[in-house]
Enzyme design. Structure first.
Site, PDB file in Angstrom:
ATOM      1  CB  CYS A  56      -0.925   0.008   1.212  1.00 11.61           C
ATOM      2  SG  CYS A  56      -1.917   1.509   1.357  1.00 11.61           S
ATOM      3  CB  CYS A  63      -0.639   2.422   3.980  1.00 10.40           C
ATOM      4  SG  CYS A  63      -2.254   1.886   3.416  1.00 10.40           S
ATOM      5  CG  ASP A  64       3.108   1.185   4.559  1.00  2.77           C
ATOM      6  OD1 ASP A  64       2.586   1.695   5.566  1.00  2.77           O
ATOM      7  OD2 ASP A  64       2.962  -0.002   4.240  1.00  2.77           O
TER       8      ASP A  64
END
Length: 313
Positions: free
Chosen positions: A136, A139-140
């Site tokens: 992701c 997300c990261d």
């Protein structure tokens, strides 16, 4: 039939939310069950350009689109509960859903539990998920600011996420097992014009490694020549990032042995009906040719409409 819903919807991605919207507007006694945040895969997407009706001069993100869908579902009266489903009983006139918090019954059920990212498939992968390996970018990405990052895949998602990562990483390299991308031509044009994007063609990741649980080495094999390239993190960085975007696997383990599946995907007709009366499926877990937000939403609308007809018969 006290305490028995007309329909239970499993999953609050675009398919489940659309089903909840249509069920609520139809005045069905509906319950939507989701274990985590709404949105499924689309909740991790930073930019959406192909959902019909959005303004072309305004950026749309997955979370912003899902927030509006969730608000609609609430507005039209669909019941909600946060629970983790551990088992389902799909046969019979009353369907049962067993969760960690309780049991729920309904005359019909819509399966909209979506899919999850397919593993990269390299040796030692599990040891480095969350420690250098991610699925992701939204997300990261910030964890890899000013580092080198590698992206496995060549489809729309892989290339779009790679371009997103160039806003954080020092350098981004796409590793693709073919000699050309599968992404849409419009996406490819943007990718090839991005100076921070590089490409390793005809290649697959064979093995990853690193000291103290931090991803720092990787073996990449050329599928045509069998030549193996060893990639090591820059000494000053100490690590690099590896993102996998090579497709998805349907979240259908709970339904095995109860409904017809093909390679893990739920088989339905055009009306989202499975081979079990009163059981419908919508979204990415369904066997179909195109998996996009717009098709998931359409599936959910059809499934809810058919569930209403089923309950009225």
């Amino acid at each position: 039939m006290e305490n028995v819903y007309d329909v239970i919807i499993l999953g609050a991605g675009p398919a489940g939310l659309a089903a909840g919207l249509y069920a609520g507007r139809s005045r069905m006694n509906a319950l939507l069950i989701e274990k985590g945040q709404d949105g499924g895969q689309i909740a991790t997407t930073s930019e959406i350009e192909n959902y019909p009706g959005q303004a072309v001069d305004t950026e749309e993100s997955g979370p912003s689109l899902i927030a509006r869908m969730s608000k609609q579902v609430e507005h039209f009266g669909c019941n909600r509960v946060a629970d983790t489903v551990t088992a389902v009983e799909l046969q019979g006139d009353v369907k049962k859903v067993i969760g960690k918090k309780g049991e729920y019954c309904a005359k019909s059920i819509i399966l909209a539990t979506g899919a999850h990212s397919r593993p990269i498939g390299c040796e030692n992968e599990a040891q480095f998920v969350g420690k250098g390996i991610s699925f992701c970018a939204t997300c990261d990405a910030n964890f890899f600011t000013d580092l080198e990052v590698y992206v496995v895949g060549g489809g729309d998602s892989a290339v779009e996420e790679a371009m997103y990562l160039t806003g954080f990483a020092r350098k981004v390299t796409i590793i693709h097992r073919r000699d050309e991308l599968r992404a849409a031509k419009s996406i490819q044009e943007k990718a090839f014009a991005n100076p921070k994007l590089n490409f390793m063609w005809d290649s697959v990741v064979e093995e990853v490694g690193g000291d103290e649980g931090v991803l720092a080495t990787m073996k990449v094999r050329n599928v045509k020549t069998d030549e193996v390239t060893v990639i090591e993190a820059d000494e000053d960085d100490g690590m690099f990032g590896l993102f996998g975007f090579i497709g998805f696997l349907p979240n259908t383990d709970l339904y095995e042995g109860q409904i017809e599946l093909e390679r893990g995907y739920v088989v339905t007709d055009d009306n989202m009906k499975t081979n079990v009366p009163g059981v419908f499926a919508a979204g990415d877990l369904r066997k179909k040719s195109l998996r996009q937000v717009v098709t998931a939403a359409a599936d959910g609308a059809i499934a809810a409409t058919q569930a209403l007809k089923y309950c009225e018969d």
